[in-house]
Design an enzyme around this catalytic site. Structure first.
Site, PDB file in Angstrom:
ATOM      1  CD  GLU A 290      -2.501  -1.227   2.684  1.00 48.23           C
ATOM      2  OE1 GLU A 290      -3.536  -1.913   2.871  1.00 48.23           O
ATOM      3  OE2 GLU A 290      -1.788  -0.636   3.688  1.00 48.23           O
ATOM      4  N   GLY A 292       1.964   4.971  -0.711  1.00 44.61           N
ATOM      5  CA  GLY A 292       1.363   6.364  -1.037  1.00 44.61           C
ATOM      6  C   GLY A 292       2.401   7.111  -1.297  1.00 44.61           C
ATOM      7  NE  ARG A 293       6.370   9.500   3.280  1.00 43.38           N
ATOM      8  CZ  ARG A 293       6.065  10.330   4.234  1.00 43.38           C
ATOM      9  NH1 ARG A 293       6.207  11.604   4.020  1.00 43.38           N
ATOM     10  NH2 ARG A 293       5.436   9.902   5.267  1.00 43.38           N
ATOM     11  NE  ARG A 330       4.794  15.272   5.459  1.00 40.79           N
ATOM     12  CZ  ARG A 330       6.115  14.824   5.557  1.00 40.79           C
ATOM     13  NH1 ARG A 330       6.847  15.735   4.869  1.00 40.79           N
ATOM     14  NH2 ARG A 330       6.651  13.855   6.121  1.00 40.79           N
ATOM     15  CB  CYS A 361      -2.454  34.885  12.542  1.00 36.53           C
ATOM     16  SG  CYS A 361      -2.224  36.267  13.613  1.00 36.53           S
ATOM     17  CD  GLU A 362      -0.417  28.656  14.741  1.00 34.50           C
ATOM     18  OE1 GLU A 362      -1.445  29.030  14.975  1.00 34.50           O
ATOM     19  OE2 GLU A 362       0.021  27.482  15.550  1.00 34.50           O
ATOM     20  CE1 TYR A 390      -0.445  10.322   3.604  1.00 34.10           C
ATOM     21  CE2 TYR A 390       1.876  10.092   3.165  1.00 34.10           C
ATOM     22  CZ  TYR A 390       0.886   9.561   3.695  1.00 34.10           C
ATOM     23  OH  TYR A 390       0.692   8.008   3.422  1.00 34.10           O
TER      24      TYR A 390
HETATM   25  N1  LLP Z   1      -1.278   1.717   4.684  1.00 33.83           N
HETATM   26  C1  LLP Z   1      -1.285   2.321   5.898  1.00 33.83           C
HETATM   27  C2  LLP Z   1      -2.272   1.361   6.817  1.00 33.83           C
HETATM   28  C3  LLP Z   1      -0.952   3.484   6.181  1.00 33.83           C
HETATM   29  O1  LLP Z   1      -1.710   3.812   7.589  1.00 33.83           O
HETATM   30  C4  LLP Z   1      -0.364   3.968   5.702  1.00 33.83           C
HETATM   31  C5  LLP Z   1       0.123   5.521   5.903  1.00 33.83           C
HETATM   32  C6  LLP Z   1       0.146   3.801   4.376  1.00 33.83           C
HETATM   33  C7  LLP Z   1      -0.448   2.555   3.718  1.00 33.83           C
HETATM   34  C8  LLP Z   1       1.104   4.714   3.453  1.00 33.83           C
HETATM   35  O2  LLP Z   1       1.941   4.803   3.794  1.00 33.83           O
HETATM   36  P1  LLP Z   1       3.324   5.634   2.864  1.00 33.83           P
HETATM   37  O3  LLP Z   1       3.452   4.549   1.782  1.00 33.83           O
HETATM   38  O4  LLP Z   1       2.666   6.798   2.349  1.00 33.83           O
HETATM   39  O5  LLP Z   1       4.403   5.806   3.809  1.00 33.83           O
HETATM   40  N2  LLP Z   1       0.992  12.266   7.527  1.00 33.83           N
HETATM   41  C9  LLP Z   1       2.164  11.751   7.323  1.00 33.83           C
HETATM   42  C10 LLP Z   1       2.215  10.226   7.018  1.00 33.83           C
HETATM   43  C11 LLP Z   1       1.104   9.435   7.592  1.00 33.83           C
HETATM   44  C12 LLP Z   1       1.064   8.195   7.058  1.00 33.83           C
HETATM   45  C13 LLP Z   1      -0.131   7.466   7.437  1.00 33.83           C
HETATM   46  N3  LLP Z   1      -0.180   6.218   7.063  1.00 33.83           N
HETATM   47  C14 LLP Z   1       3.211  12.397   6.732  1.00 33.83           C
HETATM   48  O6  LLP Z   1       2.854  13.392   6.238  1.00 33.83           O
HETATM   49  O7  LLP Z   1       4.451  12.021   6.858  1.00 33.83           O
END
Ligand code: LLP
Length: 431
Positions: A290, A292-293, A330, A361-362, A390
């Site tokens: 899975e 994302g990033r 972030r 304003c922070e 993100y």
């Molecule tokens: N699968 C699950 C169950 C997750 O909780 C996450 C991310 C992913 C996959 C995807 O992870 P990635 O490949 O994107 O690392 N807001 C934070 C990141 C939080 C990630 C939460 N879960 C940031 O900006 O760094």
């Protein structure tokens, strides 16, 4: 430092996906999120290709939609054959609306509401990841009412310490997600689920954290989970057949970052899974990931216009831009480091070190401190790299700042994929 799809043209301007960043700002205004479609597609293809090559194609990659969830982004990953994971009804709604086949959707969440479970099951999502024991009965009941058997996975905390920021570390026992192995609760939950008629216990899931650079914790997690599947088989005679290893692969934000290439990771993890399955006499499970990033992070750039510049002698130089924590929280959340450059002087040497500040304003509203950059003047366009993941998905309207537009660029062409918010949008729900 420039990333995939980026360059510098004869005007000394930064180009993204073949588009002049200055022209993009003129056409669409600032701040502006820019996503390079080819980069996203290349990442999707590399994931798919690696699974084909190292695991006989016996798997599926789900885009973690929390990283960037809008209709066009989902259409792009869908057209590359990926599935999507959703962690809320809102993400699920978007993913379905974008045309994703519900069989290729995986549902997460440590506190899914009854309505969310019902919405997901009614829409025939492929898999639900059970995160708490209370969900077993609920899923069975809703599945029964809809006359289906729902495939589920169990989210396991494999007890792995991934070296990343503590807010995004999720594999250890002290974590709100999933079932611990050490306490026996994971085994108990699975045994309980096996008693229900409308649940198919397909397998296990783990996600050990995000922005991780080493392959060791991922390999260790795969090993722990395969052995857990084997232990359950030994105890109950039931063999699970799916293994979801989550996301978490790190990407380049600054020159200091040296992420493992994810095809290398997939090669190494596939070998571990095969080895452990052979040892414990298990059929090779269907494998899921899975990311994302690592799909969309480096594909994104945010363009801002520089305004006030305050050089405080002996202290620091603040360069303020027309966005900030509202489009990218972030730095304020994780002290995340970014690379910035002056897009209209992209090829010049970086001779200054500045603090990039937002307009909220922070005092903490910063995009970065000690950032090397070219000489900045008010009116310059500042590009911040690696903002694809993100950023938009964590944006807010603090100070009633409208969210920026997002454009997708490809081979020198650009198109708006998310409109800039208007003031009218800001008061839309006010009575
Ligand atoms: N699968 C699950 C169950 C997750 O909780 C996450 C991310 C992913 C996959 C995807 O992870 P990635 O490949 O994107 O690392 N807001 C934070 C990141 C939080 C990630 C939460 N879960 C940031 O900006 O760094």
């Amino acid at each position: 430092m420039l990333l995939e799809g980026q360059g510098i043209n004869a005007l000394n301007h930064l180009t993204i996906g073949g588009c002049d960043s200055l022209e993009l700002c003129e056409k669409y205004g600032t701040p502006l999120y820019v996503i390079d479609e080819n980069v996203v597609r290349e990442h999707c293809r590399l994931y798919k290709k690696s699974i084909d090559e190292f695991y006989n194609g016996n798997g599926l990659v789900f885009f973690a939609s929390k990283a960037l969830c809008n209709l066009e982004m989902i259409r792009v990953v869908n057209s590359e054959g990926l599935g999507a994971d959703s962690v809320s009804a809102g993400e699920l709604y978007t993913v379905l609306k974008a045309g994703m086949d519900s069989e290729k959707i995986c549902i997460h969440g440590n506190n899914k509401t009854d309505e969310e479970l019902e919405y997901a099951i009614k829409n025939r999502v492929g898999r639900i990841v059970i995160d708490d024991v209370s969900e077993i009965k609920k899923v069975d009941k809703i599945a029964k009412a809809n006359n289906i058997r729902q495939k589920v996975l169990f989210r396991i905390k494999p007890g792995i310490d991934a070296h990343t920021h503590e807010f995004i570390m999720t594999g250890q026992i002290d974590c709100k997600f999933g079932f611990a192995l050490e306490t026996g609760e994971a085994e108990e939950a699975i045994c309980k689920a096996l008693e229900y008629d409308n649940i198919i216990v397909a397998g296990v899931h783990c996600h050990i954290g995000s922005q991780i650079f080493e392959s060791e914790p991922f390999k260790e997690a795969a090993k722990v989970l395969v052995n857990f599947m084997a232990d359950i088989k030994d105890k109950t005679g039931y063999e699970m057949f799916e293994l979801n290893l989550g996301g978490g692969f790190g990407v380049t934000y600054t020159e200091k970052d040296d992420p493992i290439k994810f095809n290398k990771y997939i090669e190494e993890v596939s070998a571990i899974i095969k080895e452990e399955c052979a040892k414990r006499n298990l059929v090779l499970p269907f494998v899921m990931m899975e990311p994302g990033r690592s799909i969309v992070g480096t594909a994104g750039v945010t363009l801002y216009k520089a305004g006030a510049i305050k050089d405080i002698p002996g202290i620091r130089c603040y360069v303020s831009v027309d966005g900030g924590m509202t489009d990218n929280p972030r730095y304020i959340l994780y002290q995340a480091e970014y690379t910035a450059l002056v897009a209209n002087k992209a090829g010049d040497e970086k001779t200054e070190v500045v603090t990039l500040a937002g307009k909220c304003c922070e005092s903490g509203d910063l995009l970065g401190e000690n950032m090397p950059i070219q000489k900045v003047e008010s009116g310059d366009i500042i590009a911040v790299l690696t903002t694809g993941a993100y950023n938009y998905s964590m944006a807010s309207n603090y100070n009633r700042v409208p969210r920026p537009a997002m454009v997708m660029v490809k081979n020198g062409e650009s198109r708006v994929i998310v409109k800039r918010e208007t003031f009218e949008d800001l008061v839309r729900n006010d009575i």
